[in-house]
Design an enzyme around this catalytic site. Structure first.
Site, PDB file in Angstrom:
ATOM      1  N   LEU A  25       0.809  -1.226   0.000  1.00 19.03           N
ATOM      2  CA  LEU A  25       0.000   0.000   0.000  1.00 19.03           C
ATOM      3  C   LEU A  25       0.841   1.274   0.000  1.00 19.03           C
ATOM      4  O   LEU A  25       1.910   1.327   0.591  1.00 19.03           O
ATOM      5  CB  LEU A  25      -0.924  -0.012   1.226  1.00 19.03           C
ATOM      6  CG  LEU A  25      -1.851  -1.221   1.319  1.00 19.03           C
ATOM      7  CD1 LEU A  25      -2.685  -1.155   2.591  1.00 19.03           C
ATOM      8  CD2 LEU A  25      -2.747  -1.332   0.086  1.00 19.03           C
ATOM      9  N   GLY A  84      -1.739   6.445  -2.511  1.00 16.84           N
ATOM     10  CA  GLY A  84      -2.860   6.353  -3.452  1.00 16.84           C
ATOM     11  C   GLY A  84      -3.946   5.447  -2.887  1.00 16.84           C
ATOM     12  O   GLY A  84      -5.134   5.790  -2.881  1.00 16.84           O
ATOM     13  N   HIS A  85      -3.532   4.282  -2.370  1.00 20.08           N
ATOM     14  CA  HIS A  85      -4.500   3.379  -1.729  1.00 20.08           C
ATOM     15  C   HIS A  85      -5.092   4.041  -0.484  1.00 20.08           C
ATOM     16  O   HIS A  85      -6.295   3.950  -0.227  1.00 20.08           O
ATOM     17  CB  HIS A  85      -3.814   2.086  -1.271  1.00 20.08           C
ATOM     18  CG  HIS A  85      -3.187   1.283  -2.365  1.00 20.08           C
ATOM     19  ND1 HIS A  85      -1.827   1.135  -2.502  1.00 20.08           N
ATOM     20  CD2 HIS A  85      -3.736   0.553  -3.370  1.00 20.08           C
ATOM     21  CE1 HIS A  85      -1.567   0.350  -3.539  1.00 20.08           C
ATOM     22  NE2 HIS A  85      -2.703  -0.008  -4.091  1.00 20.08           N
ATOM     23  N   GLY A  94      -9.452   3.642  -8.015  1.00 17.04           N
ATOM     24  CA  GLY A  94      -8.652   4.814  -8.369  1.00 17.04           C
ATOM     25  C   GLY A  94      -8.673   5.078  -9.864  1.00 17.04           C
ATOM     26  O   GLY A  94      -8.682   4.150 -10.675  1.00 17.04           O
ATOM     27  N   ARG A 123       4.469  -0.723  -8.318  1.00 16.36           N
ATOM     28  CA  ARG A 123       5.561  -1.135  -9.206  1.00 16.36           C
ATOM     29  C   ARG A 123       6.682  -0.091  -9.287  1.00 16.36           C
ATOM     30  O   ARG A 123       7.751  -0.396  -9.823  1.00 16.36           O
ATOM     31  CB  ARG A 123       5.029  -1.440 -10.608  1.00 16.36           C
ATOM     32  CG  ARG A 123       4.181  -2.703 -10.664  1.00 16.36           C
ATOM     33  CD  ARG A 123       3.864  -3.107 -12.092  1.00 16.36           C
ATOM     34  NE  ARG A 123       3.233  -4.408 -12.175  1.00 16.36           N
ATOM     35  CZ  ARG A 123       1.909  -4.618 -12.300  1.00 16.36           C
ATOM     36  NH1 ARG A 123       1.100  -3.588 -12.346  1.00 16.36           N
ATOM     37  NH2 ARG A 123       1.428  -5.844 -12.378  1.00 16.36           N
TER      38      ARG A 123
HETATM   39  P1  AMP Z   1      -3.809  -2.091  -6.874  1.00 17.80           P
HETATM   40  O1  AMP Z   1      -3.353  -2.488  -5.509  1.00 17.80           O
HETATM   41  O2  AMP Z   1      -2.715  -1.598  -7.748  1.00 17.80           O
HETATM   42  O3  AMP Z   1      -4.691  -3.135  -7.521  1.00 17.80           O
HETATM   43  O4  AMP Z   1      -4.750  -0.824  -6.675  1.00 17.80           O
HETATM   44  C1  AMP Z   1      -5.866  -0.870  -5.823  1.00 17.80           C
HETATM   45  C2  AMP Z   1      -6.695   0.367  -6.055  1.00 17.80           C
HETATM   46  O5  AMP Z   1      -5.919   1.527  -5.773  1.00 17.80           O
HETATM   47  C3  AMP Z   1      -7.171   0.496  -7.514  1.00 17.80           C
HETATM   48  O6  AMP Z   1      -8.509   0.969  -7.524  1.00 17.80           O
HETATM   49  C4  AMP Z   1      -6.209   1.513  -8.072  1.00 17.80           C
HETATM   50  O7  AMP Z   1      -6.744   2.254  -9.155  1.00 17.80           O
HETATM   51  C5  AMP Z   1      -5.984   2.405  -6.869  1.00 17.80           C
HETATM   52  N1  AMP Z   1      -4.725   3.156  -7.004  1.00 17.80           N
HETATM   53  C6  AMP Z   1      -3.492   2.642  -7.267  1.00 17.80           C
HETATM   54  N2  AMP Z   1      -2.595   3.632  -7.384  1.00 17.80           N
HETATM   55  C7  AMP Z   1      -3.261   4.789  -7.216  1.00 17.80           C
HETATM   56  C8  AMP Z   1      -2.892   6.179  -7.238  1.00 17.80           C
HETATM   57  N3  AMP Z   1      -1.644   6.568  -7.460  1.00 17.80           N
HETATM   58  N4  AMP Z   1      -3.853   7.087  -7.028  1.00 17.80           N
HETATM   59  C9  AMP Z   1      -5.152   6.713  -6.805  1.00 17.80           C
HETATM   60  N5  AMP Z   1      -5.557   5.431  -6.767  1.00 17.80           N
HETATM   61  C10 AMP Z   1      -4.635   4.484  -6.962  1.00 17.80           C
END
Ligand code: AMP
Length: 281
Positions: free
Chosen positions: A33, A36-37, A147, A187
């Site tokens: 996390l 953004g999360h 997001g 990443r």
């Molecule tokens: P992930 O863990 O990458 O699957 O992301 C989980 C959630 O967090 C998804 O809805 C993503 O779009 C959101 N997310 C990831 N990175 C960001 C960011 N930089 N800003 C806003 N939301 C994000």
């Protein structure tokens, strides 16, 4: 905060919450996390009575040659962060819980899933919609938040919720960026310092193109071309796709009008980065 590993336990907890007429806000993630999360989590804390965050690196959304094995995992650090945010439940099941042995059931949104990310990563969105469907059935949230970072995913999940009449409300929140304007991503940890520096050009390029559109440029190719030039000026970056698409159907635009998305997938070394901006006329 409770960590739930079993589908049956999560379902039982959700039943009790809903029976008490309390709302459930759900934040699906793959863990590792970042802010953004956490922005999604904080918004859910404001909007829902009970907040559930899932941490599940979903095998079915990775292709055979992709980074499933290498995807960063840090459950202890993640749970500490979520305790500090006042999250009520973390749902972190084993893959066998989510994908029982035997014939599988999948969910796929047609057309939208084959564009952009889906063209580069065949089957990716089938994996995404299938796992999101399963998670929504298990958690049964009143409200789910995604997001804008994964803009296509948000469009596809919205379509799935609408066309399968799931009734869950979907909220999509803006991209959170680091101080250098690079979109936060799990990443990013894979980037060398040179790749990181080069990655700043991605958002700069998208903004430059958006400004051109806002200043009256009406040729889609010219708008995309401006962004392409800025990204291609960086040796360490390689464009996978860069497209100006319609904000709902994700089709390449032929006329610059309405709500559009300029979406990019760019390799910095071997790391694939996603970013996008909305362009509205
Ligand atoms: P992930 O863990 O990458 O699957 O992301 C989980 C959630 O967090 C998804 O809805 C993503 O779009 C959101 N997310 C990831 N990175 C960001 C960011 N930089 N800003 C806003 N939301 C994000």
């Amino acid at each position: 905060m409770e960590i739930i590993r079993k589908v049956s336990s999560m379902r039982e907890i959700s039943s009790q919450i809903l029976a008490a007429r309390r709302t459930i806000g759900f934040v699906p993630t793959m863990g590792c996390l970042h802010d953004g999360h956490l922005a999604l989590v904080r918004r859910m804390k404001q909007l829902a009575d009970v907040v559930v965050v899932s941490i599940f690196v979903n095998p079915s959304q990775f292709g055979p040659d992709e980074d499933f094995g290498k995807y960063p995992r840090q459950l202890t650090r993640d749970t500490d962060l979520l305790i500090a945010e006042g999250v009520d439940y973390v749902f972190s099941p084993e893959a066998e819980e989510i994908y029982p042995e035997g014939p599988a059931t999948t969910v796929e949104v047609e057309d939208l899933s084959t564009r952009l990310e889906g063209a580069s990563r065949p089957g990716h969105f089938r994996g995404v919609t299938t796992v999101v469907m399963k998670l929504l059935q298990i958690v049964r949230p009143t409200l789910v938040v995604l997001g804008q970072k994964d803009a296509q995913q948000a469009v596809i999940v919205r379509r799935m919720i609408d066309t399968l009449f799931l009734g869950t409300e979907l909220l999509v929140l803006p991209i959170v960026r680091d101080e250098d304007d690079v979109a936060l991503s799990s990443r990013n940890a894979f980037l060398s310092s040179g790749e990181r520096r080069a990655s700043r050009a991605i958002y700069r390029a998208l903004c430059d193109a958006r400004e051109a559109a806002e200043a009256g440029e009406r040729d889609p190719e010219a708008i995309v071309g401006r962004a392409r030039e800025i990204i291609e000026a960086e040796d360490r970056l390689r464009i996978d796709y860069l497209e100006l698409v319609d904000g709902n159907l994700l089709r390449p635009v032929t006329a610059v009008e309405g709500r559009m998305l300029l979406v990019a997938a760019v390799y910095a070394g071997v790391t694939r980065l996603l970013d996008n901006v909305e362009i509205a006329t």
